[in-house]
Motif scaffolding. Structure first.
Motif, PDB file in Angstrom:
ATOM      1  N   ASN A  65      37.669  30.489  37.910  1.00 23.08           N
ATOM      2  CA  ASN A  65      36.936  31.660  38.386  1.00 23.08           C
ATOM      3  C   ASN A  65      35.761  31.915  37.456  1.00 23.08           C
ATOM      4  OD1 ASN A  65      36.589  34.878  38.145  1.00 23.08           O
ATOM      5  ND2 ASN A  65      37.172  34.330  40.234  1.00 23.08           N
ATOM      6  N   ASP A  68      36.830  35.118  35.213  1.00 19.13           N
ATOM      7  CA  ASP A  68      38.035  35.057  34.385  1.00 19.13           C
ATOM      8  C   ASP A  68      38.316  33.680  33.785  1.00 19.13           C
ATOM      9  OD1 ASP A  68      38.987  37.804  34.739  1.00 19.13           O
ATOM     10  OD2 ASP A  68      39.189  37.227  36.839  1.00 19.13           O
ATOM     11  N   VAL A 117      43.983  41.312  38.392  1.00 18.04           N
ATOM     12  CA  VAL A 117      42.694  40.628  38.268  1.00 18.04           C
ATOM     13  C   VAL A 117      41.665  41.255  39.204  1.00 18.04           C
ATOM     14  CG1 VAL A 117      41.473  38.448  38.598  1.00 18.04           C
ATOM     15  CG2 VAL A 117      43.707  38.469  37.478  1.00 18.04           C
ATOM     16  N   GLN A 121      38.130  43.462  38.308  1.00 18.58           N
ATOM     17  CA  GLN A 121      36.811  43.067  38.804  1.00 18.58           C
ATOM     18  C   GLN A 121      36.155  44.143  39.674  1.00 18.58           C
ATOM     19  OE1 GLN A 121      36.361  39.092  40.310  1.00 18.58           O
ATOM     20  NE2 GLN A 121      37.902  38.256  38.931  1.00 18.58           N
TER      21      GLN A 121
END
Length: 319
Positions: A65, A68, A117, A121
């Motif tokens: 990603n 991340d 996660v 974000q």
């Protein structure tokens, strides 16, 4: 006796489900997967086990990603499950929506379900639009929304991938709530070990390499296998091997194809240097970017140098 031709066998593709995930969106980009059997699974290990054990012809998994970094569960699984080969990569923009039960208004939201996660974000947007909200963790982006519909969640709203709206009746409270509009997740299609497709000029080679015994300069020696052959690395991530402190393996994406002389030479150098090199595959890049390199690292230069050495060994006079 029937003379009808046999129907073509349908292929099976495993992906992290259920329907509406980013992984499903990645699988939708695979032309040969359209109209085939799509098998929804619960985790990366299950998806890859489907391939190894023959329940699926290939599996789509997230590997990296842009926000991340590497997906450690996928990297560790590829390092420890033999017989797998990456055959393609696909990029999916990471976009999030805030959804709720039908009839819910944004000003009624105080508790939000989200995968940690996804929540991280979207935190800037949430702080600006819903400063008094609270967060309840969810197992996945889809699970956060399904909990609302199934009545198993106390949350007022959920953060999910936009694809969830194609499969379930949910109220769209807000779209494009991610803090980084350029965020993207890289997915790879993994099959059983097969020969790499021919080079296209816009290729990537993925490897996992263990360092030998710990000593000063060990990592530099690994990197020199690529640097001295003009090979650029687009990913270098360390993961603990797990048997003792200080022992690491490195997940590597290198620009180029195994059939290129410079890449083949680098792999042979790695093989001499490392106790374990896992070749995960050479495959076309998702961005189709042509790999550029100096002329001194072209295939012809490597071939000429090898022919020159053979001539020296055979006693041919210098040209």
């Amino acid at each position: 006796m029937s003379t009808e031709p046999d129907a073509p066998t349908r292929r099976t593709y495993s992906y992290l489900g259920p329907a509406g995930t980013f992984t499903e969106a990645a699988l939708a980009q695979v032309p040969e997967a359209r109209g085939q059997n799509w098998r929804s699974v619960r985790n990366v290990g299950e998806a890859l086990a489907d391939v190894v054990e023959g329940r699926a012809d290939a599996a789509m998994i997230a590997i990296e990603n842009s926000v991340d970094g590497g997906v450690s569960t996928a990297q560790d699984a590829l390092a420890t499950m033999p017989g797998l080969r990456i055959v393609g990569e696909y990029l999916v923009p990471v976009d999030f929506v805030l959804v709720a039960r039908p009839g819910t208004r944004l000003d009624q939201v105080s508790l939000i379900a989200a995968h940690p996660v996804a929540y991280a974000q979207c935190l800037q947007w949430l702080t600006e639009q819903l400063p008094a909200h609270a967060h309840v963790p969810a197992a996945s982006n889809v699970a956060s929304a399904m909990g609302l519909l199934e009545g198993t969640s106390d949350a007022d709203a959920a953060i999910a991938a936009p694809g969830i709206l194609e499969h379930h009746e949910l109220e769209l409270l807000a779209a494009h709530i991610g803090d980084n509009e350029r965020a993207v997740t890289r997915f790879v299609l993994v099959a059983r070990t097969v020969a790499p497709p021919p080079p296209t000029g816009a290729d990537k080679t993925s490897l996992i390499v263990e360092l030998p015994e710990d000593h000063p300069g060990a990592l530099l020696e690994l990197l020199e296998q690529f640097a001295t052959r003009g090979i650029n690395l687009s990913l270098l991530a360390s993961r603990p091997i797990g048997d003792e402190l200080g022992r690491y393996r490195f997940v590597i994406d290198a620009d180029g194809h195994i059939e290129h002389e410079r890449m083949a030479d680098a792999l042979m150098g790695l093989r001499r240097f490392s106790p374990k090199v896992i070749f995960l595959g050479s495959y076309p890049r998702a961005d189709h970017a042509i790999v550029r390199y100096p002329q001194r690292y072209s295939d012809d230069v490597f071939v000429e140098a090898r022919d020159w050495l053979r001539g020296l060994i055979s006693g041919e006079p210098d040209a």
